[in-house]
Motif scaffolding. Sequence first.
Motif, short mmCIF file in Angstrom:
data_model
loop_
_atom_site.label_atom_id
_atom_site.label_comp_id
_atom_site.label_asym_id
_atom_site.label_seq_id
_atom_site.Cartn_x
_atom_site.Cartn_y
_atom_site.Cartn_z
N GLN A 47 147.16 -34.30 18.89
CA GLN A 47 147.47 -34.28 20.32
C GLN A 47 148.55 -35.29 20.67
OE1 GLN A 47 143.64 -34.47 22.43
NE2 GLN A 47 143.59 -32.23 22.36
N THR A 93 151.81 -33.56 19.46
CA THR A 93 152.23 -32.29 20.05
C THR A 93 152.06 -32.21 21.56
OG1 THR A 93 150.07 -31.24 19.71
CG2 THR A 93 151.67 -31.09 17.91
N ARG A 94 151.21 -33.05 22.14
CA ARG A 94 150.96 -32.95 23.58
C ARG A 94 151.43 -34.19 24.34
NH1 ARG A 94 148.44 -28.25 24.46
NH2 ARG A 94 147.02 -27.41 22.87
N TYR A 106 147.17 -42.95 25.12
CA TYR A 106 146.27 -41.86 24.75
C TYR A 106 144.90 -42.46 24.50
CZ TYR A 106 144.06 -37.99 22.25
OH TYR A 106 143.20 -36.99 21.87
N HIS A 143 140.86 -32.18 29.12
CA HIS A 143 141.62 -31.02 28.63
C HIS A 143 140.80 -30.30 27.56
CE1 HIS A 143 145.15 -32.56 30.76
NE2 HIS A 143 144.92 -33.74 30.20
N ARG A 144 139.72 -29.70 27.98
CA ARG A 144 138.76 -29.12 27.04
C ARG A 144 139.33 -27.93 26.28
NH1 ARG A 144 133.28 -30.79 28.47
NH2 ARG A 144 133.51 -32.48 29.97
N GLN A 145 140.11 -27.10 26.96
CA GLN A 145 140.71 -25.96 26.25
C GLN A 145 141.70 -26.43 25.21
OE1 GLN A 145 139.79 -22.58 26.69
NE2 GLN A 145 140.90 -22.51 24.74
N TRP A 146 142.47 -27.46 25.52
CA TRP A 146 143.37 -28.03 24.52
C TRP A 146 142.58 -28.50 23.30
CZ3 TRP A 146 147.16 -31.69 27.65
CH2 TRP A 146 148.02 -30.88 28.42
N ASP A 155 141.49 -25.49 21.27
CA ASP A 155 142.65 -24.89 20.61
C ASP A 155 143.13 -25.76 19.45
OD1 ASP A 155 142.54 -22.86 22.48
OD2 ASP A 155 144.22 -23.60 23.68
N ASP A 156 143.20 -27.05 19.69
CA ASP A 156 143.74 -27.96 18.68
C ASP A 156 142.79 -28.09 17.49
OD1 ASP A 156 145.91 -28.31 20.30
OD2 ASP A 156 145.25 -30.22 21.13
#
Length: 352
Positions: A142, A145-146, A287, A296-299, A302-303
């Motif tokens: 994360q 990439t985020r 972070y 950001h649960r969907q992240w 996905d990650d």
Amino acid sequence: MFKYIADPSGIPRTVVAAVRRGGPDTLQLRSEQLPPPQPTEVQVEVEVAGVAFGDLLLREGLVPGLPYPRIPGYDAVGRVAEIGRDVVGLRPGDRVAVRTESGTGGYASALNASADLTVPIPDAVSSDEAAAVILNHVTAWQMLTRVTSLVSGSPVLVHGASGGVGRALVELAQHLGLRVLGTSSSTRMSALAGRGVEAFDRDLRWERDVLRREPHGVQAVFDGMGGSTARRSLQLLAPGGTLVEYGVSGVLRRGRRSALGLLGVAASAPRLSTLALFSRGISVAGYASSLFVPAHRQWFRDDLSALLDLLATGSIAPAVEGRIPLDEAARAHELLARGVGGKVLLEPAAVG
């Protein structure tokens, strides 16, 4: 083996809790009842639970807002025993990777977890491998990439490149095609070089040596130490570069709370105005996994799913130190404090 019908009285479980602030001796084995899962939760019988540096911070009283006794543990792997009535996509018997809601609760033989922080594990991935990526590799992925935007071939600097998150950053940065520089103790520099990292001794003038190697600067610095390390890193950033702060390991000495460490991190923290950052075209980002993941649960799903797929194809190979019985959690903390080369895991089934 698995419970399909909720027991309204709950089930017995074994946990390890930090009962007060202090050293590893404050970790105590306890028996208690685990209530049935809430409508959006799954109940998981734990096979292995991860041990993390953040667990040491919690034990030492350096995580604000968490009263004692408290069960440490960010992550676990096990099988779904029961699901809440609103859960979809997960079934009893599924082998899953779990991220605990607040970064606590993993040191247990069974736990209730949010379904949206629970991810199925592919058959080709071992439980130990899966446990090794839930925290360290998701954190690294994360940040890469985020939190930052990095182009293949860009140079990045990883502090503590031999540590848990540091190793994950190195592995995933290389997977993304980045050029990796790293700091470590002198005894681990040769191992870093063997993994294709340009290594620098953290006890020497590493900022001078990094600039000699990258005179135009690096595009990102990843720092889990804080204090003077962060301040010294700012001069290494190229225009558009980012200093990513994700920890304050400098507050501990040999795994224990250190007054000198706390003072040093506070006194040496970088103090920059917005104008100073703007004038150099650089930025500082923070972070905190315990905040970022729940927000950001969907992240997260996905990650973690992407990382499990990389494991299944052999594209990444996280290091695992081994399993330790749950009732020897104090020994696991001592190992982590001394420095280990891979993920330390606790095994509830080995108790007794």
